[in-house]
Design an enzyme around this catalytic site. Structure first.
Site, PDB file in Angstrom:
ATOM      1  N   CYS A  90      27.643   8.853   7.261  1.00  0.00           N
ATOM      2  CA  CYS A  90      26.348   9.669   7.467  1.00  0.00           C
ATOM      3  C   CYS A  90      26.614  10.954   8.203  1.00  0.00           C
ATOM      4  O   CYS A  90      26.894  10.920   9.535  1.00  0.00           O
ATOM      5  CB  CYS A  90      25.353   8.895   7.619  1.00  0.00           C
ATOM      6  SG  CYS A  90      23.644   9.967   7.444  1.00  0.00           S
ATOM      7  N   CYS A 123      21.230   9.427  13.999  1.00  0.00           N
ATOM      8  CA  CYS A 123      20.140   8.308  14.262  1.00  0.00           C
ATOM      9  C   CYS A 123      20.693   7.311  15.241  1.00  0.00           C
ATOM     10  O   CYS A 123      21.549   6.431  14.809  1.00  0.00           O
ATOM     11  CB  CYS A 123      19.472   7.806  12.932  1.00  0.00           C
ATOM     12  SG  CYS A 123      18.743   9.063  11.888  1.00  0.00           S
ATOM     13  N   CYS A 137      21.567   3.490  14.057  1.00  0.00           N
ATOM     14  CA  CYS A 137      22.004   3.494  12.769  1.00  0.00           C
ATOM     15  C   CYS A 137      23.384   2.985  12.735  1.00  0.00           C
ATOM     16  O   CYS A 137      24.302   3.814  13.602  1.00  0.00           O
ATOM     17  CB  CYS A 137      21.515   4.428  11.757  1.00  0.00           C
ATOM     18  SG  CYS A 137      22.213   4.297  10.110  1.00  0.00           S
ATOM     19  N   CYS A 139      15.694  -2.270  -4.268  1.00  0.00           N
ATOM     20  CA  CYS A 139      15.639  -1.025  -3.324  1.00  0.00           C
ATOM     21  C   CYS A 139      17.057  -0.177  -3.468  1.00  0.00           C
ATOM     22  O   CYS A 139      17.967  -0.736  -2.852  1.00  0.00           O
ATOM     23  CB  CYS A 139      15.103  -1.396  -1.849  1.00  0.00           C
ATOM     24  SG  CYS A 139      13.766  -1.959  -1.635  1.00  0.00           S
ATOM     25  N   CYS A 150      12.789   1.171  -6.224  1.00  0.00           N
ATOM     26  CA  CYS A 150      12.267   2.001  -5.027  1.00  0.00           C
ATOM     27  C   CYS A 150      13.853   2.658  -4.552  1.00  0.00           C
ATOM     28  O   CYS A 150      14.562   2.052  -4.331  1.00  0.00           O
ATOM     29  CB  CYS A 150      11.686   1.269  -3.885  1.00  0.00           C
ATOM     30  SG  CYS A 150      11.164   2.261  -2.584  1.00  0.00           S
ATOM     31  N   CYS A 164       6.589   4.277   0.616  1.00  0.00           N
ATOM     32  CA  CYS A 164       7.136   3.004   1.396  1.00  0.00           C
ATOM     33  C   CYS A 164       7.518   3.647   2.544  1.00  0.00           C
ATOM     34  O   CYS A 164       8.470   4.318   2.529  1.00  0.00           O
ATOM     35  CB  CYS A 164       7.986   2.310   0.489  1.00  0.00           C
ATOM     36  SG  CYS A 164       8.703   0.988   1.684  1.00  0.00           S
ATOM     37  N   ARG A 181       6.098  -5.760   5.014  1.00  0.00           N
ATOM     38  CA  ARG A 181       7.404  -6.234   4.784  1.00  0.00           C
ATOM     39  C   ARG A 181       8.099  -6.530   5.995  1.00  0.00           C
ATOM     40  O   ARG A 181       8.399  -5.605   6.812  1.00  0.00           O
ATOM     41  CB  ARG A 181       8.252  -5.299   3.668  1.00  0.00           C
ATOM     42  CG  ARG A 181       9.664  -6.080   3.396  1.00  0.00           C
ATOM     43  CD  ARG A 181      10.210  -5.109   2.482  1.00  0.00           C
ATOM     44  NE  ARG A 181       9.408  -4.638   1.416  1.00  0.00           N
ATOM     45  CZ  ARG A 181       9.333  -3.108   1.050  1.00  0.00           C
ATOM     46  NH1 ARG A 181      10.324  -2.382   1.486  1.00  0.00           N
ATOM     47  NH2 ARG A 181       8.558  -3.073  -0.090  1.00  0.00           N
TER      48      ARG A 181
END
Length: 393
Positions: A65, A69, A72, A109, A142, A202, A272
């Site tokens: 990626c 972040c 992560c 998801c 999702c 979400c 969740r």
């Protein structure tokens, strides 16, 4: 405890607590944690009974990626030894999803690392959604693909997506300390795009990144204003090889208080328990089902979770039941608002924005000892999608 009585009454009326009341929940002592759980559990049962919705993650593209972040394991510069692979083909993703559905998952998801999807990526994910829905009747899908450009949410909706996930993660005030390559406003914009397109929004948070109680309350209040239908609460998994690898700030009791605070602020929303529950809640996971009405089944994106069979046993042993595909997750007023494309979740609570203020702050709780790092509980995923091994579902 007068505070808890007030919060239960407000939760049953879908009325927003004050920030002072939310902070006071986080400031309660470990000695009072069972009272806090019992109180928030009354609100949870009012809107969701004893149902637990199961969700299953399919990591469509892992690692590599370009975003930075700090939390992560897939970030730019991460040295975490995670699985790395490019896009799964639609039939591969559908096969992975089928394992979760067979294990009892109601929602799949679909997640892909990256800043955001290209139009070709959206087309690719659309074909994946179609393949999953063709083979799994009644399943919800999702998508979680990063920042959305104009029109992409509508294209995902037209392809059959039911929801879109994009977390705020932390407060606006501290967001720049966690991520430099995009902004908090970018994230808010994507949630709003999903909502406007008629997708079920979400959006949630990550706790345990060194944030203050005020940061936690700020992000949850911001989520309430955005009005998502589901709020995933992640507990930081401190991967070795990431900037936050040494952030071991959570105890099981603090995790329960955070979940309770989220439930009081978002009483009628699907809360969740997401990544990190095994690492930080540990043997207290069954208690957390009294606060949240939804969990992920099996493994996460880059880490391994509790065995799927153990999840199902835990739900049954705690006196809860798995929610079936023939049941609508959201309370009737929220489901009707989503179907109508409008916001009705806070009826009787002064609209969609925060309401009420002026309650006195609770006394500050004693500073707890920093828990010992449990690096033995952080297991990098080596099975399921991207490997030749059977998934955990």
């Amino acid at each position: 405890m007068d505070l808890l009585t007030t919060l239960v009454d407000k939760g049953l009326r879908r009325e927003l607590p004050t920030r002072e009341e939310a902070l006071a929940v986080l400031a309660t002592s470990d000695d009072d944690v069972l009272e806090v759980v019992a109180a928030a559990g009354k609100v949870r049962r009012q809107w969701f009974g004893r149902r637990v919705k199961l969700n299953y993650l399919v990591n469509l593209k892992s690692g590599l990626c370009p975003e930075d972040c700090s939390y992560c394991s897939q970030r730019l510069g991460s040295k975490a030894e995670i699985l790395k692979y490019t896009w799964l083909k639609p039939d591969e993703a559908s096969q992975a999803a089928a394992a979760g559905v067979a294990g009892g998952a109601k929602r799949v998801c679909l997640v892909a690392s990256g800043r955001g999807p290209t139009d070709r990526d959206v087309e690719r994910v659309g074909k994946t959604i179609e393949a999953i829905k063709d083979q799994n009747e009644g399943v919800e899908v999702c998508a979680c693909l990063g920042l959305l450009s104009d029109g992409q949410a509508e294209r995902l909706r037209d392809a059959g997506a039911d929801a879109y996930n994009h977390n705020l993660n932390t407060s606006e005030a501290t967001y720049g300390e966690i991520t430099k390559t995009h902004t908090y406003a970018d994230r808010v914009d994507t949630v709003q795009k999903a909502h406007a397109a008629g997708l079920s929004a979400c959006s949630g948070l990550i706790a345990g990144m060194g944030e203050s109680d005020e940061d936690l309350v700020d992000v949850v209040f911001s989520l309430r204003e955005l009005d998502p239908d589901s709020v995933p609460v992640n507990f930081l998994i401190p991967f070795e090889g990431t900037p936050l690898a040494k952030e071991w700030n959570l105890t099981p009791q603090r995790c329960l208080r955070i979940l309770a605070m989220v439930r009081f602020v978002c009483p009628d929303v699907e809360v969740r328990i997401a990544g990190g529950r095994e690492v930080h809640l540990r043997s207290m996971q069954p208690l957390a089902l009294n606060l949240a009405n939804s969990i992920f089944l099996g493994d996460y994106l880059t880490s391994e979770g509790q065995a799927g069979k153990a999840d199902l046993d835990m739900i049954a042993d705690a006196g809860f039941e798995v929610e079936g595909t023939d049941t609508t997750t959201l309370p009737e007023h929220r489901a009707d608002a989503l179907a109508g494309g409008g916001c009705g979740s806070h009826a009787g609570a002064g609209g969609c924005g925060p309401c009420g203020d002026g309650e006195p702050a609770a006394a500050e709780a004693p500073v707890a000892e920093v828990p010992a790092a449990r690096t033995d509980l952080v297991a990098v995923r080596r099975r399921g999608t991207g490997t030749d091994l059977a998934p955990n579902a």
